[in-house]
Motif scaffolding. Structure first.
Motif, PDB file in Angstrom:
ATOM      1  N   GLU A   1       0.795  -1.226   0.000  1.00 21.83           N
ATOM      2  CA  GLU A   1       0.000   0.000   0.000  1.00 21.83           C
ATOM      3  C   GLU A   1       0.836   1.289   0.000  1.00 21.83           C
ATOM      4  N   PRO A   2       1.946   1.360   0.752  1.00 18.83           N
ATOM      5  CA  PRO A   2       2.736   2.601   0.688  1.00 18.83           C
ATOM      6  C   PRO A   2       3.270   2.928  -0.717  1.00 18.83           C
ATOM      7  N   GLU A   3       3.278   1.947  -1.617  1.00 20.08           N
ATOM      8  CA  GLU A   3       3.782   2.158  -2.976  1.00 20.08           C
ATOM      9  C   GLU A   3       2.664   2.441  -3.989  1.00 20.08           C
ATOM     10  N   TYR A   4       1.424   2.518  -3.524  1.00 19.16           N
ATOM     11  CA  TYR A   4       0.304   2.734  -4.444  1.00 19.16           C
ATOM     12  C   TYR A   4       0.471   4.026  -5.239  1.00 19.16           C
ATOM     13  N   GLY A   5       0.996   5.067  -4.631  1.00 19.40           N
ATOM     14  CA  GLY A   5       1.231   6.321  -5.348  1.00 19.40           C
ATOM     15  C   GLY A   5       2.213   6.142  -6.490  1.00 19.40           C
ATOM     16  N   LYS A   6       3.246   5.322  -6.251  1.00 21.06           N
ATOM     17  CA  LYS A   6       4.254   5.064  -7.291  1.00 21.06           C
ATOM     18  C   LYS A   6       3.645   4.304  -8.468  1.00 21.06           C
ATOM     19  N   ILE A   7       2.830   3.294  -8.169  1.00 16.97           N
ATOM     20  CA  ILE A   7       2.272   2.537  -9.297  1.00 16.97           C
ATOM     21  C   ILE A   7       1.175   3.326 -10.003  1.00 16.97           C
ATOM     22  N   LEU A   8       0.506   4.227  -9.296  1.00 19.79           N
ATOM     23  CA  LEU A   8      -0.456   5.089  -9.980  1.00 19.79           C
ATOM     24  C   LEU A   8       0.283   5.984 -10.981  1.00 19.79           C
ATOM     25  N   SER A   9       1.489   6.430 -10.636  1.00 17.25           N
ATOM     26  CA  SER A   9       2.305   7.218 -11.574  1.00 17.25           C
ATOM     27  C   SER A   9       2.700   6.379 -12.784  1.00 17.25           C
ATOM     28  N   VAL A  10       3.032   5.106 -12.552  1.00 16.93           N
ATOM     29  CA  VAL A  10       3.351   4.202 -13.663  1.00 16.93           C
ATOM     30  C   VAL A  10       2.112   4.032 -14.541  1.00 16.93           C
ATOM     31  N   TRP A  11       0.954   3.821 -13.900  1.00 15.87           N
ATOM     32  CA  TRP A  11      -0.310   3.677 -14.630  1.00 15.87           C
ATOM     33  C   TRP A  11      -0.539   4.907 -15.521  1.00 15.87           C
ATOM     34  N   GLU A  12      -0.400   6.088 -14.937  1.00 16.77           N
ATOM     35  CA  GLU A  12      -0.655   7.336 -15.667  1.00 16.77           C
ATOM     36  C   GLU A  12       0.274   7.470 -16.870  1.00 16.77           C
ATOM     37  N   SER A  13       1.558   7.212 -16.666  1.00 15.50           N
ATOM     38  CA  SER A  13       2.543   7.288 -17.741  1.00 15.50           C
ATOM     39  C   SER A  13       2.212   6.285 -18.850  1.00 15.50           C
ATOM     40  N   SER A  14       1.883   5.069 -18.454  1.00 13.94           N
ATOM     41  CA  SER A  14       1.573   4.009 -19.403  1.00 13.94           C
ATOM     42  C   SER A  14       0.330   4.337 -20.220  1.00 13.94           C
ATOM     43  N   VAL A  15      -0.731   4.752 -19.540  1.00  9.72           N
ATOM     44  CA  VAL A  15      -1.999   5.029 -20.225  1.00  9.72           C
ATOM     45  C   VAL A  15      -1.844   6.205 -21.190  1.00  9.72           C
ATOM     46  N   LYS A  16      -1.109   7.224 -20.766  1.00 13.28           N
ATOM     47  CA  LYS A  16      -0.904   8.374 -21.662  1.00 13.28           C
ATOM     48  C   LYS A  16      -0.119   7.969 -22.913  1.00 13.28           C
ATOM     49  N   ALA A  17       0.733   6.959 -22.792  1.00 17.38           N
ATOM     50  CA  ALA A  17       1.549   6.506 -23.923  1.00 17.38           C
ATOM     51  C   ALA A  17       0.814   5.531 -24.839  1.00 17.38           C
ATOM     52  N   THR A  18      -0.217   4.862 -24.321  1.00 17.00           N
ATOM     53  CA  THR A  18      -0.820   3.765 -25.088  1.00 17.00           C
ATOM     54  C   THR A  18      -2.316   3.921 -25.366  1.00 17.00           C
ATOM     55  N   HIS A  19      -2.997   4.771 -24.624  1.00 15.87           N
ATOM     56  CA  HIS A  19      -4.456   4.882 -24.747  1.00 15.87           C
ATOM     57  C   HIS A  19      -4.851   6.219 -25.375  1.00 15.87           C
ATOM     58  N   ASP A  20      -4.347   6.471 -26.588  1.00 18.59           N
ATOM     59  CA  ASP A  20      -4.636   7.749 -27.237  1.00 18.59           C
ATOM     60  C   ASP A  20      -6.111   7.899 -27.610  1.00 18.59           C
ATOM     61  N   PHE A  21      -6.869   6.822 -27.534  1.00 15.87           N
ATOM     62  CA  PHE A  21      -8.301   6.843 -27.828  1.00 15.87           C
ATOM     63  C   PHE A  21      -9.134   7.326 -26.637  1.00 15.87           C
ATOM     64  N   LEU A  22      -8.507   7.449 -25.477  1.00 19.78           N
ATOM     65  CA  LEU A  22      -9.222   7.797 -24.238  1.00 19.78           C
ATOM     66  C   LEU A  22      -9.449   9.300 -24.150  1.00 19.78           C
ATOM     67  N   LYS A  23     -10.688   9.686 -23.886  1.00 12.31           N
ATOM     68  CA  LYS A  23     -10.998  11.106 -23.682  1.00 12.31           C
ATOM     69  C   LYS A  23     -10.387  11.568 -22.365  1.00 12.31           C
ATOM     70  N   GLU A  24      -9.991  12.845 -22.299  1.00 11.00           N
ATOM     71  CA  GLU A  24      -9.338  13.388 -21.105  1.00 11.00           C
ATOM     72  C   GLU A  24     -10.208  13.223 -19.860  1.00 11.00           C
ATOM     73  N   GLU A  25     -11.507  13.481 -19.986  1.00 12.68           N
ATOM     74  CA  GLU A  25     -12.371  13.355 -18.799  1.00 12.68           C
ATOM     75  C   GLU A  25     -12.479  11.902 -18.340  1.00 12.68           C
ATOM     76  N   ASP A  26     -12.394  10.968 -19.274  1.00 13.89           N
ATOM     77  CA  ASP A  26     -12.416   9.558 -18.891  1.00 13.89           C
ATOM     78  C   ASP A  26     -11.088   9.155 -18.248  1.00 13.89           C
ATOM     79  N   PHE A  27      -9.991   9.710 -18.746  1.00 15.94           N
ATOM     80  CA  PHE A  27      -8.694   9.471 -18.120  1.00 15.94           C
ATOM     81  C   PHE A  27      -8.749   9.889 -16.649  1.00 15.94           C
ATOM     82  N   GLU A  28      -9.282  11.067 -16.371  1.00 11.67           N
ATOM     83  CA  GLU A  28      -9.387  11.566 -14.992  1.00 11.67           C
ATOM     84  C   GLU A  28     -10.312  10.675 -14.163  1.00 11.67           C
ATOM     85  N   PHE A  29     -11.401  10.194 -14.777  1.00  6.03           N
ATOM     86  CA  PHE A  29     -12.338   9.276 -14.107  1.00  6.03           C
ATOM     87  C   PHE A  29     -11.604   7.997 -13.669  1.00  6.03           C
ATOM     88  N   TYR A  30     -10.851   7.402 -14.598  1.00  2.00           N
ATOM     89  CA  TYR A  30     -10.132   6.160 -14.284  1.00  2.00           C
ATOM     90  C   TYR A  30      -9.009   6.393 -13.277  1.00  2.00           C
TER      91      TYR A  30
END
Length: 149
Positions: free
Chosen positions: A13-42
């Motif tokens: 759990e103390p590393e959840y912030g770190k993996i959320l950063s990995v998630w964000e970086s990954s999704v921004k690089a691979t999910h170009d079909f995702l709307k910005e508001e949906d990105f924030e939702f997820y």
């Protein structure tokens, strides 16, 4: 970047912030079909799933998490690689570990994430069903993939 000194470790759990950063970086690089508001939702939703899965992170020699996966009951629920670490074998190491040690046979993937679809197909996964919406009811079609022996 070199993966010679990597480790696979459970993410706590103390590393959840770190993996959320990995998630964000990954999704921004691979999910170009995702709307910005949906990105924030997820981005708000994803951390709620962390405690529901077994999380394993791949760390480099400097203890940085380059990628992580979450598994539950034979399902690969999530696999994300930091954008800076893409193409270095991080996803392959994580998925191979899941296949060899965690009895993973199923994965759901966004149909429009073509790189991910191809990645899983390379490992023997095949689409067995589709959904027009994702698990949150949003209009992002999902491929339900099963490992074919």
């Amino acid at each position: 970047m070199s993966l010679q000194n990597y480790t696979l470790e459970n993410v706590t759990e103390p590393e959840y912030g770190k993996i959320l950063s990995v998630w964000e970086s990954s999704v921004k690089a691979t999910h170009d079909f995702l709307k910005e508001e949906d990105f924030e939702f997820y981005k708000k939703l994803v951390p709620q799933y962390f405690s529901a899965v077994t999380l394993i992170g791949l760390k480099d020699g400097n203890d940085q998490i380059l990628g992580f996966m979450g598994t539950a009951e034979g399902n690969l629920e999530m696999l994300f690689v930091h954008a800076d670490a893409r193409g270095q074998g991080v996803g392959k190491i994580l998925l191979t570990h899941a296949l060899e040690n965690l009895s993973i046979t199923k994965v759901d993937v966004n149909r429009d994430n073509k790189q991910a679809v191809g990645f899983y197909e390379k490992f023997g996964f095949r689409t067995v069903a589709t959904s027009d919406v994702d698990g949150s009811g949003k209009p992002y079609p999902i491929l339900h993939m099963l490992l074919k022996k």
